[in-house]
Motif scaffolding. Sequence first.
Motif, PDB file in Angstrom:
ATOM      1  N   LEU A   1      -7.764  13.616  -4.127  1.00  0.00           N
ATOM      2  CA  LEU A   1      -8.838  12.675  -3.852  1.00  0.00           C
ATOM      3  C   LEU A   1      -8.734  12.080  -2.460  1.00  0.00           C
ATOM      4  O   LEU A   1      -9.726  11.585  -1.908  1.00  0.00           O
ATOM      5  CB  LEU A   1      -8.811  11.541  -4.888  1.00  0.00           C
ATOM      6  CG  LEU A   1      -8.881  11.972  -6.354  1.00  0.00           C
ATOM      7  CD1 LEU A   1      -8.839  10.738  -7.263  1.00  0.00           C
ATOM      8  CD2 LEU A   1     -10.125  12.797  -6.623  1.00  0.00           C
ATOM      9  N   GLY A   2      -7.538  12.108  -1.884  1.00  0.00           N
ATOM     10  CA  GLY A   2      -7.353  11.550  -0.552  1.00  0.00           C
ATOM     11  C   GLY A   2      -5.937  11.794  -0.064  1.00  0.00           C
ATOM     12  O   GLY A   2      -5.037  12.087  -0.848  1.00  0.00           O
ATOM     13  N   ASP A   3      -5.757  11.699   1.249  1.00  0.00           N
ATOM     14  CA  ASP A   3      -4.447  11.908   1.869  1.00  0.00           C
ATOM     15  C   ASP A   3      -4.315  10.921   3.016  1.00  0.00           C
ATOM     16  O   ASP A   3      -4.962  11.068   4.059  1.00  0.00           O
ATOM     17  CB  ASP A   3      -4.334  13.352   2.375  1.00  0.00           C
ATOM     18  CG  ASP A   3      -2.980  13.665   3.003  1.00  0.00           C
ATOM     19  OD1 ASP A   3      -2.170  12.730   3.161  1.00  0.00           O
ATOM     20  OD2 ASP A   3      -2.737  14.837   3.347  1.00  0.00           O
ATOM     21  N   ASP A   4      -3.512   9.883   2.823  1.00  0.00           N
ATOM     22  CA  ASP A   4      -3.336   8.877   3.877  1.00  0.00           C
ATOM     23  C   ASP A   4      -1.905   8.854   4.404  1.00  0.00           C
ATOM     24  O   ASP A   4      -1.431   7.829   4.912  1.00  0.00           O
ATOM     25  CB  ASP A   4      -3.770   7.494   3.407  1.00  0.00           C
ATOM     26  CG  ASP A   4      -3.095   7.051   2.112  1.00  0.00           C
ATOM     27  OD1 ASP A   4      -2.148   7.731   1.680  1.00  0.00           O
ATOM     28  OD2 ASP A   4      -3.521   6.030   1.546  1.00  0.00           O
ATOM     29  N   ARG A   5      -1.206   9.997   4.306  1.00  0.00           N
ATOM     30  CA  ARG A   5       0.139  10.083   4.867  1.00  0.00           C
ATOM     31  C   ARG A   5       0.079   9.992   6.399  1.00  0.00           C
ATOM     32  O   ARG A   5      -0.999  10.082   7.008  1.00  0.00           O
ATOM     33  CB  ARG A   5       0.791  11.406   4.463  1.00  0.00           C
ATOM     34  CG  ARG A   5       1.009  11.568   2.972  1.00  0.00           C
ATOM     35  CD  ARG A   5       1.513  12.961   2.653  1.00  0.00           C
ATOM     36  NE  ARG A   5       0.546  13.978   3.050  1.00  0.00           N
ATOM     37  CZ  ARG A   5       0.822  15.268   3.219  1.00  0.00           C
ATOM     38  NH1 ARG A   5       2.060  15.702   3.045  1.00  0.00           N
ATOM     39  NH2 ARG A   5      -0.120  16.126   3.562  1.00  0.00           N
TER      40      ARG A   5
ATOM     41  N   ARG B   1       0.868  -1.185   0.000  1.00  0.00           N
ATOM     42  CA  ARG B   1       0.000   0.000   0.000  1.00  0.00           C
ATOM     43  C   ARG B   1       0.898   1.225   0.000  1.00  0.00           C
ATOM     44  O   ARG B   1       1.978   1.208   0.609  1.00  0.00           O
ATOM     45  CB  ARG B   1      -0.919   0.002   1.232  1.00  0.00           C
ATOM     46  CG  ARG B   1      -1.858   1.202   1.264  1.00  0.00           C
ATOM     47  CD  ARG B   1      -2.867   1.071   2.370  1.00  0.00           C
ATOM     48  NE  ARG B   1      -3.430   2.360   2.735  1.00  0.00           N
ATOM     49  CZ  ARG B   1      -4.198   2.579   3.791  1.00  0.00           C
ATOM     50  NH1 ARG B   1      -4.503   1.571   4.599  1.00  0.00           N
ATOM     51  NH2 ARG B   1      -4.653   3.784   4.065  1.00  0.00           N
ATOM     52  N   TYR B   2       0.436   2.278  -0.668  1.00  0.00           N
ATOM     53  CA  TYR B   2       1.236   3.489  -0.811  1.00  0.00           C
ATOM     54  C   TYR B   2       0.553   4.645  -0.096  1.00  0.00           C
ATOM     55  O   TYR B   2      -0.600   4.980  -0.385  1.00  0.00           O
ATOM     56  CB  TYR B   2       1.434   3.804  -2.295  1.00  0.00           C
ATOM     57  CG  TYR B   2       2.160   2.690  -3.012  1.00  0.00           C
ATOM     58  CD1 TYR B   2       3.544   2.588  -2.951  1.00  0.00           C
ATOM     59  CD2 TYR B   2       1.450   1.703  -3.701  1.00  0.00           C
ATOM     60  CE1 TYR B   2       4.223   1.550  -3.574  1.00  0.00           C
ATOM     61  CE2 TYR B   2       2.109   0.662  -4.326  1.00  0.00           C
ATOM     62  CZ  TYR B   2       3.497   0.587  -4.262  1.00  0.00           C
ATOM     63  OH  TYR B   2       4.155  -0.447  -4.875  1.00  0.00           O
ATOM     64  N   LEU B   3       1.279   5.245   0.870  1.00  0.00           N
ATOM     65  CA  LEU B   3       0.756   6.363   1.648  1.00  0.00           C
ATOM     66  C   LEU B   3       1.268   7.664   1.046  1.00  0.00           C
ATOM     67  O   LEU B   3       2.478   7.888   0.957  1.00  0.00           O
ATOM     68  CB  LEU B   3       1.198   6.244   3.105  1.00  0.00           C
ATOM     69  CG  LEU B   3       0.901   4.909   3.808  1.00  0.00           C
ATOM     70  CD1 LEU B   3       1.298   4.995   5.280  1.00  0.00           C
ATOM     71  CD2 LEU B   3      -0.560   4.510   3.669  1.00  0.00           C
ATOM     72  N   ALA B   4       0.342   8.513   0.627  1.00  0.00           N
ATOM     73  CA  ALA B   4       0.709   9.742  -0.068  1.00  0.00           C
ATOM     74  C   ALA B   4      -0.533  10.625  -0.200  1.00  0.00           C
ATOM     75  O   ALA B   4      -1.613  10.264   0.284  1.00  0.00           O
ATOM     76  CB  ALA B   4       1.265   9.417  -1.460  1.00  0.00           C
ATOM     77  N   ARG B   5      -0.369  11.755  -0.842  1.00  0.00           N
ATOM     78  CA  ARG B   5      -1.516  12.513  -1.321  1.00  0.00           C
ATOM     79  C   ARG B   5      -1.886  11.919  -2.683  1.00  0.00           C
ATOM     80  O   ARG B   5      -1.043  11.790  -3.552  1.00  0.00           O
ATOM     81  CB  ARG B   5      -1.171  13.999  -1.472  1.00  0.00           C
ATOM     82  CG  ARG B   5      -0.893  14.697  -0.154  1.00  0.00           C
ATOM     83  CD  ARG B   5      -0.444  16.129  -0.397  1.00  0.00           C
ATOM     84  NE  ARG B   5      -1.532  16.984  -0.859  1.00  0.00           N
ATOM     85  CZ  ARG B   5      -1.359  18.225  -1.318  1.00  0.00           C
ATOM     86  NH1 ARG B   5      -0.140  18.730  -1.409  1.00  0.00           N
ATOM     87  NH2 ARG B   5      -2.395  18.950  -1.692  1.00  0.00           N
ATOM     88  N   HIS B   6      -3.158  11.585  -2.842  1.00  0.00           N
ATOM     89  CA  HIS B   6      -3.609  10.921  -4.057  1.00  0.00           C
ATOM     90  C   HIS B   6      -4.435  11.897  -4.891  1.00  0.00           C
ATOM     91  O   HIS B   6      -5.334  12.571  -4.366  1.00  0.00           O
ATOM     92  CB  HIS B   6      -4.425   9.682  -3.704  1.00  0.00           C
ATOM     93  CG  HIS B   6      -3.685   8.709  -2.840  1.00  0.00           C
ATOM     94  ND1 HIS B   6      -2.773   7.802  -3.336  1.00  0.00           N
ATOM     95  CD2 HIS B   6      -3.685   8.528  -1.482  1.00  0.00           C
ATOM     96  CE1 HIS B   6      -2.267   7.080  -2.355  1.00  0.00           C
ATOM     97  NE2 HIS B   6      -2.797   7.506  -1.214  1.00  0.00           N
TER      98      HIS B   6
END
Length: 325
Positions: free
Chosen positions: A264-268, A243-248
């Motif tokens: 679209l999302g930010d899971d950092r 899984r890649y954590l970043a700003r998407h």
Amino acid sequence: MFGIPWAGALALLGVAAAPELATDAACVACHPTVAAEWWSSQHRSAFTEPTFQEAHALEPHAFCRGCHAPQQDPAIDQVTPAAIVGVGCLSCHVADGVILAGEGTAGTSASPHPLRRDPGLGAAACGRCHQFAFPDDGLRERPLLMQATIDEHAASRRSDRSCAACHMPKGADGRRSHAFAASRDPAALRRALRVEADRVDARRIRVTLRAGEVGHAVPTGDLLRRLEVGAALPGRAAQSSRRYLARHFGQRRQASGIVVRDELGDDRVPGDGRPREVLLEVDGAEGEAIDWWVRYQRVSHRRRLDPAGDAIAGMIEVAAGQLPP
């Protein structure tokens, strides 16, 4: 390096000495230790760094040169000595013709030239290039920051510390380092995260990430920076779960009909201490050990449909381990 004249240092970069660099040369003459630290920093290579040069060749915008070559007029398309220097002395320490310095250091109250002590120098200087909106901001119905490190810092657990406190630590002599430790420094990057892993069941593991010695989200800054969190059976990395954590980002059509790139999302990993949990499932893991890892990646080219196939310009392993059956 700085035992040679400034002109000689420039010659090593493939350019001749230039009149617009005379002030930088004067700085180097009196501050050789600081200059030597800066020479090995990402600030010096801000314009010449290969990944940036590849991106700039595709999009040679003045918007980019404004931060990567701030001592050159960004409207000039040609490469000049001022551009090759990158983020030099004048970039941070001169404003409106006044030489700026940070908080005073013991034994340095006297100066051979006028200067203004500015305790807020770090935030002001850093903010110019580490927080800004997308260049098409005027076309957007909803403003969006392309980089938001200063806002992230304000919301972090370390908002009471300056940027310099982490990225320019003081040495035994009380002077701040100009090597600018950041994400290319493995030790600094590993201090920025606290990572734990545990087994949820026979096939699934949980990796929990929290901000460590860091005052912003991880990763911060450039949109092509991410954390890869992965797991696999030992010796079978090709069959991994990642899984890649970043700003998407993706495209969004506004009411006006104009299409813009939108978040679209930010899971950092947030800088405020909240955990970021990642669940990974590994096929065939029943009764087997599971290897896991967290890697910081600099992406040079992104594939929209398959992030695992992105071209990676650089990578540092932040944490790794193995969970028993």
